[in-house]
Design a protein around this motif. Structure first.
Motif, PDB file in Angstrom:
ATOM      1  N   GLY A  92       0.790  -1.226   0.000  1.00  0.00           N
ATOM      2  CA  GLY A  92       0.000   0.000   0.000  1.00  0.00           C
ATOM      3  C   GLY A  92       0.820   1.273   0.000  1.00  0.00           C
ATOM      4  N   CYS A  93       2.001   1.244   0.630  1.00  0.00           N
ATOM      5  CA  CYS A  93       2.817   2.454   0.668  1.00  0.00           C
ATOM      6  C   CYS A  93       4.251   2.084   1.057  1.00  0.00           C
ATOM      7  CB  CYS A  93       2.237   3.493   1.636  1.00  0.00           C
ATOM      8  SG  CYS A  93       2.676   3.209   3.369  1.00  0.00           S
ATOM      9  N   TYR A  97       7.175  -1.533   3.952  1.00  0.00           N
ATOM     10  CA  TYR A  97       8.449  -2.250   4.023  1.00  0.00           C
ATOM     11  C   TYR A  97       9.042  -2.160   5.431  1.00  0.00           C
ATOM     12  CZ  TYR A  97       8.733  -3.063  -1.023  1.00  0.00           C
ATOM     13  OH  TYR A  97       8.501  -3.505  -2.299  1.00  0.00           O
ATOM     14  N   GLN A 132       7.668  12.784   4.415  1.00  0.00           N
ATOM     15  CA  GLN A 132       6.984  12.281   3.236  1.00  0.00           C
ATOM     16  C   GLN A 132       5.946  11.237   3.637  1.00  0.00           C
ATOM     17  OE1 GLN A 132       7.708  13.390   0.172  1.00  0.00           O
ATOM     18  NE2 GLN A 132       9.611  14.489   0.520  1.00  0.00           N
ATOM     19  N   ILE A 136       1.484  11.089   3.481  1.00  0.00           N
ATOM     20  CA  ILE A 136       0.564  10.022   3.068  1.00  0.00           C
ATOM     21  C   ILE A 136      -0.506   9.829   4.136  1.00  0.00           C
ATOM     22  CG2 ILE A 136       0.343   7.564   2.497  1.00  0.00           C
ATOM     23  CD1 ILE A 136       3.237   7.591   1.544  1.00  0.00           C
TER      24      ILE A 136
ATOM     25  N   ARG B  33       9.990   3.375 -10.196  1.00  0.00           N
ATOM     26  CA  ARG B  33      10.217   4.372  -9.154  1.00  0.00           C
ATOM     27  C   ARG B  33       8.886   4.830  -8.566  1.00  0.00           C
ATOM     28  NH1 ARG B  33      14.788   2.612  -9.449  1.00  0.00           N
ATOM     29  NH2 ARG B  33      16.623   3.747 -10.166  1.00  0.00           N
ATOM     30  N   ALA B  36       7.955   9.344  -2.716  1.00  0.00           N
ATOM     31  CA  ALA B  36       7.889   8.991  -1.290  1.00  0.00           C
ATOM     32  C   ALA B  36       6.630   9.519  -0.606  1.00  0.00           C
ATOM     33  CB  ALA B  36       9.133   9.516  -0.570  1.00  0.00           C
ATOM     34  N   GLU B  37       6.072  10.578  -1.125  1.00  0.00           N
ATOM     35  CA  GLU B  37       4.980  11.232  -0.393  1.00  0.00           C
ATOM     36  C   GLU B  37       3.582  10.738  -0.774  1.00  0.00           C
ATOM     37  OE1 GLU B  37       3.801  15.255  -2.013  1.00  0.00           O
ATOM     38  OE2 GLU B  37       5.903  15.155  -2.589  1.00  0.00           O
ATOM     39  N   PHE B  38       3.520   9.720  -1.627  1.00  0.00           N
ATOM     40  CA  PHE B  38       2.210   9.175  -1.980  1.00  0.00           C
ATOM     41  C   PHE B  38       2.166   7.682  -1.701  1.00  0.00           C
ATOM     42  CE2 PHE B  38       2.590  12.956  -4.632  1.00  0.00           C
ATOM     43  CZ  PHE B  38       1.357  13.562  -4.414  1.00  0.00           C
ATOM     44  N   PRO B  39       0.951   7.176  -1.408  1.00  0.00           N
ATOM     45  CA  PRO B  39       0.848   5.716  -1.270  1.00  0.00           C
ATOM     46  C   PRO B  39       1.102   5.060  -2.627  1.00  0.00           C
ATOM     47  CG  PRO B  39      -1.332   6.748  -1.116  1.00  0.00           C
ATOM     48  CD  PRO B  39      -0.334   7.859  -1.187  1.00  0.00           C
ATOM     49  N   PHE B  40       1.384   3.767  -2.628  1.00  0.00           N
ATOM     50  CA  PHE B  40       1.508   3.045  -3.891  1.00  0.00           C
ATOM     51  C   PHE B  40       0.142   3.043  -4.584  1.00  0.00           C
ATOM     52  CE2 PHE B  40       5.022   0.436  -1.693  1.00  0.00           C
ATOM     53  CZ  PHE B  40       6.014   1.301  -2.155  1.00  0.00           C
ATOM     54  N   ARG B  42      -2.107   1.066  -5.573  1.00  0.00           N
ATOM     55  CA  ARG B  42      -3.270   0.351  -5.051  1.00  0.00           C
ATOM     56  C   ARG B  42      -4.041   1.140  -3.996  1.00  0.00           C
ATOM     57  NH1 ARG B  42      -5.572  -4.360  -4.742  1.00  0.00           N
ATOM     58  NH2 ARG B  42      -6.612  -4.765  -2.767  1.00  0.00           N
ATOM     59  N   LYS B  43      -3.320   1.922  -3.184  1.00  0.00           N
ATOM     60  CA  LYS B  43      -3.964   2.684  -2.124  1.00  0.00           C
ATOM     61  C   LYS B  43      -4.182   4.149  -2.501  1.00  0.00           C
ATOM     62  CE  LYS B  43      -4.990   0.511   1.547  1.00  0.00           C
ATOM     63  NZ  LYS B  43      -6.418   0.201   1.751  1.00  0.00           N
ATOM     64  N   THR B  45      -6.024   7.379  -3.888  1.00  0.00           N
ATOM     65  CA  THR B  45      -7.352   7.875  -4.227  1.00  0.00           C
ATOM     66  C   THR B  45      -7.253   8.498  -5.625  1.00  0.00           C
ATOM     67  OG1 THR B  45      -6.832  10.056  -3.347  1.00  0.00           O
ATOM     68  CG2 THR B  45      -7.825   8.474  -1.819  1.00  0.00           C
ATOM     69  N   GLU B 119       2.073   0.332 -12.694  1.00  0.00           N
ATOM     70  CA  GLU B 119       2.009  -0.392 -11.417  1.00  0.00           C
ATOM     71  C   GLU B 119       2.711   0.414 -10.328  1.00  0.00           C
ATOM     72  OE1 GLU B 119       3.121  -4.612 -11.366  1.00  0.00           O
ATOM     73  OE2 GLU B 119       4.286  -4.084  -9.596  1.00  0.00           O
ATOM     74  N   LEU B 162      11.864   1.397  -3.358  1.00  0.00           N
ATOM     75  CA  LEU B 162      10.694   0.660  -2.906  1.00  0.00           C
ATOM     76  C   LEU B 162       9.630   0.632  -4.003  1.00  0.00           C
ATOM     77  CD1 LEU B 162      10.489   2.064   0.748  1.00  0.00           C
ATOM     78  CD2 LEU B 162      11.653  -0.009  -0.095  1.00  0.00           C
ATOM     79  N   THR B 163       9.100  -0.559  -4.238  1.00  0.00           N
ATOM     80  CA  THR B 163       8.135  -0.729  -5.318  1.00  0.00           C
ATOM     81  C   THR B 163       6.861  -1.368  -4.785  1.00  0.00           C
ATOM     82  OG1 THR B 163       9.206  -2.848  -5.774  1.00  0.00           O
ATOM     83  CG2 THR B 163       9.850  -0.976  -7.143  1.00  0.00           C
ATOM     84  N   ALA B 164       5.768  -1.181  -5.539  1.00  0.00           N
ATOM     85  CA  ALA B 164       4.473  -1.698  -5.106  1.00  0.00           C
ATOM     86  C   ALA B 164       4.508  -3.215  -4.957  1.00  0.00           C
ATOM     87  CB  ALA B 164       3.389  -1.287  -6.104  1.00  0.00           C
ATOM     88  N   CYS B 165       5.271  -3.880  -5.797  1.00  0.00           N
ATOM     89  CA  CYS B 165       5.381  -5.333  -5.688  1.00  0.00           C
ATOM     90  C   CYS B 165       6.794  -5.691  -5.248  1.00  0.00           C
ATOM     91  CB  CYS B 165       5.068  -5.978  -7.031  1.00  0.00           C
ATOM     92  SG  CYS B 165       5.020  -7.768  -6.921  1.00  0.00           S
ATOM     93  N   PRO B 166       6.924  -6.542  -4.224  1.00  0.00           N
ATOM     94  CA  PRO B 166       8.263  -6.879  -3.723  1.00  0.00           C
ATOM     95  C   PRO B 166       9.158  -7.560  -4.761  1.00  0.00           C
ATOM     96  CG  PRO B 166       6.542  -7.701  -2.236  1.00  0.00           C
ATOM     97  CD  PRO B 166       5.857  -7.207  -3.455  1.00  0.00           C
TER      98      PRO B 166
END
Ligand SMILES: [Zn+2]
Ligand SMILES: [Zn+2]
Lengths: 172, 359
Positions: A92-93, A97, A132, A136, B33, B36-40, B42-43, B45, B119, B162-166
């Motif tokens: 989700g963010c 991690y 940051q 969120i 990429r 940092a300041e937004f959710p991935f 999937r989450k 809005t 993604e 950091l990525t949405a999928c590990p």
């Protein structure tokens, strides 16, 4: 066409040539990745999926109650539950991690055979990462405040968000 | 920019030049990429998605050397236009089929594209004709730095980007090379080759079209692991293995020329003949036949056609390209007729001076 393992549309079509004759496999991106990241003996197990890998790791030394509890744990920043991640295969963010570190570790090691990044780093480092992540969280809280019609709280949160965004603007 | 303008050209990856371009179609690298300041994603809005797009566009537009990039709002595109971008490999199929605010910035020479809200928040992709991963890396590293000067990427000391999928965490990098391996397919050695690639942790994918049948003997080799190895190590892994594959393919071609020259020449000539004379033809069959003709050109069995022309036919006979070039939407049956017409026009025109019967 649907993914062989789930309901998502199959966007990956893989020709598997390791058997006696070529076979065609159809996956969503998530399952394609999992399929491609597994070693050949694991590929024969139909239950192989990110969720499957996770479940295998989690079963070891954990009771059903522990699992159920873990599933309910949520990231304080974005609100994603561990169950949601297990199900969708997407986090989700960035904070996930950190907050799911112990659960993600075996999964990541299983996928990559490594547990540490050794490549490129941002030149500016992970500057103000705390702020940051806070953005969120604040945005989510503001949305929730609006949904609950708590406009006083929402406007407080909005001011705080603006302050942080402004700060970010100055630094860049 | 109008997509119609792109339709007429070929784009970088089908230029048909570059090192080893008789066998290596293209080299590409992509980086995943996130801000940092937004959710991935999937989450996110709807507001988050819109804001990510605004932030990234603002920054991209500020870069001096990117004044001539084209911005395409993928969310509001017609289906045929999205398919068109997928055929040119400027966006991924997933990006095309996703929902919500998303876009792509495209370099005028189609050497790179920046996908926003795929993604991950940002997917940078660089394409190079032939085998040239070092140039591709130099370029994508530079692009990544230009963006990173202005934004804060989600990065973790231990886990890297950091990525949405590990499965993408760490470098966030996928290196891939597309190869044309018809002789290995004919000589039935391809399975053996791919088994060994799987063993060293590389993924192999066939190239697919409208349906799900593999077509044209094109295969994409890429890394699966993204963590625990540097970008240079990931590139080296692919760079080391590709020359071996090229060597196998060349030897298989030599074998075919030596042992069954007549059969090979027959196969190539028939393929050419069908492409020149068919009245209706599917995209799969076209790819399959063009693949034989491509090998025929490289082996000197066909002398009146060049690789860049052939590459153009590969892309222009794809469903969305046919429709863009024709300027109308066509159903499958009509596309097959239009495709046959297109091939006749472009292959016969070249024969105008010579008698095709002599071949
Ligand atoms: Zn799936
Ligand atoms: Zn989170």
């Amino acid at each position: 066409m649907k993914c062989q393992y789930c309901e998502k549309p199959a966007t990956f079509h893989i020709t598997e040539l390791t058997g006696d004759k070529p076979s065609e496999l159809h996956f969503c991106e998530e399952h394609a990745r999992i399929y491609l990241t597994q070693s050949s003996h694991e590929q024969q197990e139909p239950a192989s999926s990110l969720a499957g890998v996770l479940a295998q790791h989690l079963k070891v030394g954990q009771t059903a109650e522990d699992l159920a509890q873990l599933d309910q744990r949520a990231c304080p920043v974005c609100g994603v539950t561990f169950y949601e991640f297990r199900h969708a295969g997407r986090l989700g963010c960035p904070h996930d991690y950190v907050c799911f570190h112990d659960e993600l570790m075996p999964l990541i090691v299983n996928i990559h055979g490594a547990n540490e990044h050794v490549g490129k780093r941002p030149r500016h480092g992970a500057r103000e990462a705390g702020d940051q992540t806070r953005l969120i969280q604040l945005r989510r809280e503001m949305k929730e405040a609006v949904e609950q019609e708590d406009y006083e709280q929402a406007s407080k949160l909005r001011d705080e968000i603006r302050r942080l965004e402004k700060q970010r603007g100055k630094q860049t | 920019m109008k997509l119609e303008d792109l339709a007429g050209q070929c784009g970088e990856w089908l230029r048909g030049s570059g090192p080893e371009s008789d066998i290596v179609i293209s080299s590409r690298i992509r980086l995943a990429r996130n801000l940092a300041e937004f959710p991935f994603i999937r989450k996110c809005t709807d507001q988050d998605r819109a804001q990510i797009e605004r932030v990234l566009h603002e920054h991209i537009q500020r870069v001096d050397e990117w004044k001539n990039l084209s911005y395409v709002d993928v969310a509001t595109l017609e289906d045929v236009d999205r398919q068109f971008l997928v055929e040119r490999q400027l966006i991924s199929r997933e990006h095309s089929e996703a929902e919500g605010a998303r876009s792509v910035a495209i370099d005028p020479h189609e050497k790179f594209s920046l996908m926003v809200n795929e993604e991950d928040h940002l997917r940078i992709q660089v394409m190079q004709s032939g085998l040239d991963l070092q140039s591709a890396w130099a370029q994508i590293d530079h692009i990544d730095n230009l963006i990173e000067e202005q934004v804060t990427y989600a990065f973790h000391e231990r886990w890297g980007y950091l990525t949405a999928c590990p499965t993408n965490v760490g470098t966030g990098m996928r290196v891939s090379v597309m190869l044309h391996l018809p002789a290995l397919v004919i000589t039935r050695q391809i399975e053996k080759v791919f088994r060994s690639l799987h063993k060293i942790g590389l993924a192999v994918r066939g190239l697919y079209g409208e349906g799900s049948q593999a077509m044209g003997d094109f295969y994409q080799i890429s890394n699966q692991i993204t963590l625990g190895r540097s970008e240079q190590q990931l590139i080296a892994q692919i760079s080391d293995v590709v020359p071996v594959l090229i060597d196998y393919e060349r030897r298989a071609r030599e074998f075919l020329v030596r042992e069954s020259q007549k059969d090979l020449h027959d196969r190539v000539s028939r393929a050419y003949g069908i492409l020149c004379t068919a009245q209706t033809i599917s995209s799969e069959e076209t790819m399959h036949l063009l693949s034989s003709v491509r090998m025929g050109i490289n082996l000197g069995l066909i002398r009146d056609l060049e690789i860049p022309t052939l590459n153009k036919l590969f892309i222009h006979t794809q469903p969305a390209h046919l429709q863009k070039l024709r300027g109308v939407e066509l159903d499958t049956a009509n596309r097959n007729i239009e495709r046959a017409n297109y091939l006749q026009r472009h292959l016969r025109k070249r024969d105008a001076g010579t008698d095709p019967e002599k071949n």
